[in-house]
Enzyme design. Structure first.
Site, PDB file in Angstrom:
ATOM      1  N   SER A 124      50.758 133.689 102.206  1.00 15.30           N
ATOM      2  CA  SER A 124      52.097 133.850 102.771  1.00 15.30           C
ATOM      3  C   SER A 124      52.654 135.226 102.415  1.00 15.30           C
ATOM      4  O   SER A 124      52.342 135.779 101.356  1.00 15.30           O
ATOM      5  CB  SER A 124      52.990 132.761 102.176  1.00 15.30           C
ATOM      6  OG  SER A 124      54.344 133.055 102.388  1.00 15.30           O
ATOM      7  N   TYR A 149      55.709 127.395  94.083  1.00 19.80           N
ATOM      8  CA  TYR A 149      54.964 127.401  95.348  1.00 19.80           C
ATOM      9  C   TYR A 149      54.396 128.806  95.613  1.00 19.80           C
ATOM     10  O   TYR A 149      53.206 128.975  95.862  1.00 19.80           O
ATOM     11  CB  TYR A 149      55.862 126.967  96.521  1.00 19.80           C
ATOM     12  CG  TYR A 149      55.345 127.458  97.853  1.00 19.80           C
ATOM     13  CD1 TYR A 149      54.264 126.843  98.457  1.00 19.80           C
ATOM     14  CD2 TYR A 149      55.912 128.580  98.469  1.00 19.80           C
ATOM     15  CE1 TYR A 149      53.753 127.334  99.659  1.00 19.80           C
ATOM     16  CE2 TYR A 149      55.404 129.063  99.659  1.00 19.80           C
ATOM     17  CZ  TYR A 149      54.334 128.446 100.247  1.00 19.80           C
ATOM     18  OH  TYR A 149      53.830 128.943 101.421  1.00 19.80           O
ATOM     19  N   LYS A 153      50.310 130.554  95.649  1.00 21.58           N
ATOM     20  CA  LYS A 153      49.655 131.403  96.658  1.00 21.58           C
ATOM     21  C   LYS A 153      49.080 132.654  95.978  1.00 21.58           C
ATOM     22  O   LYS A 153      47.960 133.073  96.269  1.00 21.58           O
ATOM     23  CB  LYS A 153      50.650 131.784  97.762  1.00 21.58           C
ATOM     24  CG  LYS A 153      51.058 130.614  98.652  1.00 21.58           C
ATOM     25  CD  LYS A 153      49.874 130.025  99.409  1.00 21.58           C
ATOM     26  CE  LYS A 153      50.201 128.789 100.197  1.00 21.58           C
ATOM     27  NZ  LYS A 153      49.020 128.070 100.699  1.00 21.58           N
TER      28      LYS A 153
HETATM   29  C1  UD1 Z   1      60.332 129.944 103.617  1.00 23.81           C
HETATM   30  C2  UD1 Z   1      59.956 130.027 102.177  1.00 23.81           C
HETATM   31  C3  UD1 Z   1      58.626 130.745 102.066  1.00 23.81           C
HETATM   32  C4  UD1 Z   1      57.572 129.986 102.832  1.00 23.81           C
HETATM   33  C5  UD1 Z   1      58.034 129.808 104.278  1.00 23.81           C
HETATM   34  C6  UD1 Z   1      57.092 128.840 104.972  1.00 23.81           C
HETATM   35  C7  UD1 Z   1      62.065 130.046 100.928  1.00 23.81           C
HETATM   36  C8  UD1 Z   1      63.008 130.869 100.074  1.00 23.81           C
HETATM   37  N1  UD1 Z   1      61.009 130.698 101.424  1.00 23.81           N
HETATM   38  O1  UD1 Z   1      60.451 131.269 104.135  1.00 23.81           O
HETATM   39  O2  UD1 Z   1      58.250 130.840 100.712  1.00 23.81           O
HETATM   40  O3  UD1 Z   1      56.360 130.682 102.804  1.00 23.81           O
HETATM   41  O4  UD1 Z   1      59.351 129.243 104.336  1.00 23.81           O
HETATM   42  O5  UD1 Z   1      57.447 128.695 106.303  1.00 23.81           O
HETATM   43  O6  UD1 Z   1      62.304 128.875 101.153  1.00 23.81           O
HETATM   44  N2  UD1 Z   1      68.058 130.099 107.341  1.00 23.81           N
HETATM   45  C9  UD1 Z   1      69.382 129.857 107.679  1.00 23.81           C
HETATM   46  N3  UD1 Z   1      69.791 128.548 107.822  1.00 23.81           N
HETATM   47  C10 UD1 Z   1      68.928 127.495 107.654  1.00 23.81           C
HETATM   48  C11 UD1 Z   1      67.578 127.746 107.314  1.00 23.81           C
HETATM   49  C12 UD1 Z   1      67.173 129.061 107.161  1.00 23.81           C
HETATM   50  O7  UD1 Z   1      70.168 130.784 107.843  1.00 23.81           O
HETATM   51  O8  UD1 Z   1      69.367 126.340 107.777  1.00 23.81           O
HETATM   52  C13 UD1 Z   1      67.615 131.497 107.207  1.00 23.81           C
HETATM   53  C14 UD1 Z   1      67.039 131.826 105.848  1.00 23.81           C
HETATM   54  O9  UD1 Z   1      68.058 132.218 104.953  1.00 23.81           O
HETATM   55  C15 UD1 Z   1      66.079 132.949 106.214  1.00 23.81           C
HETATM   56  C16 UD1 Z   1      65.617 132.603 107.629  1.00 23.81           C
HETATM   57  O10 UD1 Z   1      66.588 131.701 108.133  1.00 23.81           O
HETATM   58  O11 UD1 Z   1      66.757 134.168 106.246  1.00 23.81           O
HETATM   59  C17 UD1 Z   1      64.270 131.937 107.665  1.00 23.81           C
HETATM   60  O12 UD1 Z   1      64.283 130.861 106.731  1.00 23.81           O
HETATM   61  P1  UD1 Z   1      63.067 129.830 106.594  1.00 23.81           P
HETATM   62  O13 UD1 Z   1      62.685 129.323 107.930  1.00 23.81           O
HETATM   63  O14 UD1 Z   1      63.420 128.846 105.544  1.00 23.81           O
HETATM   64  O15 UD1 Z   1      61.862 130.757 106.099  1.00 23.81           O
HETATM   65  P2  UD1 Z   1      61.772 131.730 104.821  1.00 23.81           P
HETATM   66  O16 UD1 Z   1      62.892 131.518 103.885  1.00 23.81           O
HETATM   67  O17 UD1 Z   1      61.561 133.110 105.328  1.00 23.81           O
END
Ligand code: UD1
Length: 339
Positions: A124, A149, A153
């Site tokens: 990742s 987690y 990795k």
């Molecule tokens: C997350 C994990 C990462 C993992 C990946 C797998 C965390 C901190 N990181 O990545 O380790 O490899 O998933 O797919 O959990 N967001 C919102 N509202 C929401 C959900 C997300 O604003 O309800 C934003 C988050 O702040 C982020 C973006 O959307 O900026 C993407 O979030 P997400 O889909 O959870 O992925 P990552 O955080 O990048």
């Protein structure tokens, strides 16, 4: 026909990869314990490909069981190892559950398949943390992990690198995925989050279908053009095809028997851009509010994907609109056909 072992083959990325392996003419054996997937996915794969993969249900942490499996399956020439726990928050609460599952399984596989074998490993972009230079290349330093987690990795990558250094019969490609989203165009397979989705796109689709309430945008005070955080979203079908390209690469002469590739589109999208792309490409209005930043989130990350283009001959073909449309089609399919 070459036989490929896909661990976690009933999971989200695993199931899409099994379909692409069949499209490319491989035979598939799946190991899955269904701890975070549904056996019905195998029927869905069969509907798409008219082939039903052989399934072996075992716990990869059980060394004797993995040894017995390998002895029974001497014709396997390659492994794609997806099986792992992946909930970041849960890994903070239950670190040993993550270290045990994600690391023991890898060690057992490497011990059992210590003859001539090629392996593709799911890693990742989380290993980069917040990179100082963007787009981030594979040469960027790995940063200390934010969660157990993420640490599994990083440690898995080290286990693979060190194993390749002493075993020239082992050939490994680690793929560092950016943010996989979307679903197969048939809408017969897709992501099946357990409980409230922590990831953005499944939360969006569940909110749009009425299964969840308002979406919270985690922060709009980042130093990005619209203030929300930026990620490199990649269509799961493109990602699945990258695994097939990696397997083919492992058949060729490689500079080293351990290689790492970024797998993304190379293009960053903000949370607000994703929300608007979903609205525009599906015609569904979303209900969202701006909330505080989520702990552990980085501001922005997107990949330099030129190494994959150059050496794997692979490039993402599908854009954000297609990712949103396919994710929405899958959510509607799930409503009409609950698992
Ligand atoms: C997350 C994990 C990462 C993992 C990946 C797998 C965390 C901190 N990181 O990545 O380790 O490899 O998933 O797919 O959990 N967001 C919102 N509202 C929401 C959900 C997300 O604003 O309800 C934003 C988050 O702040 C982020 C973006 O959307 O900026 C993407 O979030 P997400 O889909 O959870 O992925 P990552 O955080 O990048």
């Amino acid at each position: 026909m070459e036989k490929i072992l896909v661990t976690g083959g009933a999971g989200y990325i695993g199931s899409h990869t099994v379909v692409e392996l069949y499209n490319a003419g491989y035979e598939v054996v799946i190991i899955d314990d269904f701890s975070n997937s549904d056996p019905k996915i195998l029927t869905q794969i069969e509907k798409i490909t008219a082939k039903r993969p052989e399934l072996v249900q075992l716990d990869l942490c059980n060394e004797a069981a993995v040894q017995a499996f390998a002895a029974d399956h001497r014709d396997i020439t390659g492994i794609i190892h997806f099986a792992a726990f992946k909930a970041v928050g849960e890994s903070v609460q239950q670190p040993l559950k993550y270290y045990r599952n994600n690391l023991f399984s890898l060690v057992n596989i490497l011990n059992a398949f210590n003859h001539h074998i090629k392996l593709v490993f799911s890693s990742s972009c989380t290993v980069y943390g917040q990179p100082t230079e963007l787009p981030v290349t594979e040469a960027a330093p790995v940063q200390s992990a934010e969660s157990p987690y993420g640490n599994t990795k990083q440690i898995s990558e080290e286990i693979l690198r060190d194993s390749c250094a002493v075993n020239p019969l082992l050939k490994v490609i680690t793929l560092r995925y950016f943010n996989p989203v979307g679903a197969h165009s048939s809408a017969l397979i897709g992501e099946l989050p357990i409980g409230v989705p922590q990831n953005l796109v499944p939360f969006i689709t569940q909110s749009a279908i009425g299964k969840r309430g308002q979406i919270t945008v985690f922060g709009d005070d980042y130093r990005t053009p619209d203030g929300s955080a930026i990620r490199d979203y990649i269509h799961v079908v493109d990602l699945a095809k990258a695994h097939v390209a990696a397997l083919k690469k492992l058949d060729s002469e490689m500079a080293s028997n351990y290689e790492i590739f970024n797998i993304g589109t190379g293009k960053g999208s903000s949370v607000l851009e994703i929300i608007h792309a979903f609205e525009n490409s599906t015609g569904q209005k979303l209900n969202y509010v701006i909330g505080p930043r989520r702990e552990g989130d980085v501001e922005q990350v997107y990949g330099d994907v030129s190494k994959a283009a150059r050496e794997l001959g692979w490039k993402a073909a599908l854009g954000v609109d297609e990712m949103m449309r396919s994710a929405w089609k899958w959510e509607k399919y799930l409503k009409a056909n609950p698992f």
